[in-house]
Design a protein around this motif. Structure first.
Motif, PDB file in Angstrom:
ATOM      1  N   LEU A 192      88.225  10.105  68.687  1.00 61.86           N
ATOM      2  CA  LEU A 192      89.207  10.888  68.702  1.00 61.86           C
ATOM      3  C   LEU A 192      89.889  11.516  67.313  1.00 61.86           C
ATOM      4  O   LEU A 192      89.886  12.510  66.989  1.00 61.86           O
ATOM      5  CB  LEU A 192      90.607  10.749  69.563  1.00 61.86           C
ATOM      6  N   ALA A 193      90.035  10.724  66.461  1.00 60.32           N
ATOM      7  CA  ALA A 193      90.275  10.877  65.010  1.00 60.32           C
ATOM      8  C   ALA A 193      89.155  11.451  64.297  1.00 60.32           C
ATOM      9  O   ALA A 193      89.441  12.430  63.481  1.00 60.32           O
ATOM     10  CB  ALA A 193      90.601   9.527  64.280  1.00 60.32           C
ATOM     11  N   LEU A 194      87.930  11.229  64.615  1.00 60.03           N
ATOM     12  CA  LEU A 194      86.734  11.793  63.787  1.00 60.03           C
ATOM     13  C   LEU A 194      86.581  13.292  64.320  1.00 60.03           C
ATOM     14  O   LEU A 194      86.261  14.198  63.601  1.00 60.03           O
ATOM     15  CB  LEU A 194      85.590  11.108  63.848  1.00 60.03           C
ATOM     16  N   ILE A 195      86.879  13.372  65.553  1.00 66.00           N
ATOM     17  CA  ILE A 195      86.816  14.847  66.246  1.00 66.00           C
ATOM     18  C   ILE A 195      87.916  15.694  65.756  1.00 66.00           C
ATOM     19  O   ILE A 195      87.673  16.748  65.198  1.00 66.00           O
ATOM     20  CB  ILE A 195      86.990  14.788  67.849  1.00 66.00           C
ATOM     21  N   ARG A 196      89.049  15.106  65.600  1.00 71.64           N
ATOM     22  CA  ARG A 196      90.124  15.994  65.131  1.00 71.64           C
ATOM     23  C   ARG A 196      90.210  16.155  63.563  1.00 71.64           C
ATOM     24  O   ARG A 196      91.007  16.830  63.039  1.00 71.64           O
ATOM     25  CB  ARG A 196      91.611  15.278  65.515  1.00 71.64           C
TER      26      ARG A 196
ATOM     27  N   LEU B  76      77.050  14.749  59.871  1.00 67.53           N
ATOM     28  CA  LEU B  76      76.324  13.519  59.679  1.00 67.53           C
ATOM     29  C   LEU B  76      77.435  12.379  58.974  1.00 67.53           C
ATOM     30  O   LEU B  76      77.272  11.065  59.487  1.00 67.53           O
ATOM     31  CB  LEU B  76      75.323  13.691  58.766  1.00 67.53           C
ATOM     32  N   GLY B  77      78.251  12.965  58.472  1.00 66.81           N
ATOM     33  CA  GLY B  77      79.565  11.932  58.075  1.00 66.81           C
ATOM     34  C   GLY B  77      80.368  11.365  58.886  1.00 66.81           C
ATOM     35  O   GLY B  77      80.581  10.211  59.129  1.00 66.81           O
ATOM     36  N   ARG B  78      80.374  12.227  60.045  1.00 74.80           N
ATOM     37  CA  ARG B  78      81.313  11.964  61.198  1.00 74.80           C
ATOM     38  C   ARG B  78      80.530  10.691  62.133  1.00 74.80           C
ATOM     39  O   ARG B  78      80.945   9.793  62.469  1.00 74.80           O
ATOM     40  CB  ARG B  78      81.617  13.100  62.007  1.00 74.80           C
ATOM     41  N   LEU B  79      79.242  11.092  62.443  1.00 73.15           N
ATOM     42  CA  LEU B  79      78.263  10.199  62.978  1.00 73.15           C
ATOM     43  C   LEU B  79      78.441   8.962  62.466  1.00 73.15           C
ATOM     44  O   LEU B  79      78.233   8.044  63.134  1.00 73.15           O
ATOM     45  CB  LEU B  79      76.935  11.093  63.116  1.00 73.15           C
TER      46      LEU B  79
END
Length: 116
Positions: A111-115, A57-60
């Motif tokens: 990309l940064a949030l996925i990694r 949820l933080g990433r979203l």
């Protein structure tokens, strides 16, 4: 009749403006003023921020904040260049440059949030 993508860009502009107007002042208050005043020093410890940003949820939340703010910027900057600087004759390069920059920024944020 030729179909236009203009309503999509205006929708993203409006949503991005609303998100930026509501959420950015909170980030500035907590991160800038609160941290400097010492109100939120413990809350902004590295391990806490990493835990928040690692949660789905933080990433979203971060992705929505970054993506919609960038798309809002792109639309506003496009019209500033086209109407303010009278670059309507070169409309396509302005459009590709502004929206292209925003899309690259969104892709880099994703990309940064996925990694993370």
């Amino acid at each position: 009749m030729r179909r236009s993508t203009e309503p999509l860009w205006w929708l993203l502009f409006a949503i991005g403006g609303a998100v930026a107007a509501v959420l950015m002042p909170v980030h500035i208050l907590l991160g800038g003023v609160g941290l400097a005043a010492g109100w939120t020093r413990d809350a902004f410890a590295y391990d806490r921020i990493l835990a928040l940003a690692s949660h789905p949820l933080g990433r979203l939340y971060l992705f929505v904040l970054i993506a919609l703010s960038l798309l809002h910027w792109a639309h506003r900057f496009r019209y500033t260049l086209a109407e303010g600087l009278h670059l309507k004759a070169s409309w396509l390069p302005v459009e590709v440059g502004t929206y292209g920059t925003a899309v690259v920024g969104v892709a880099l944020a994703a990309l940064a949030l996925i990694r993370l």
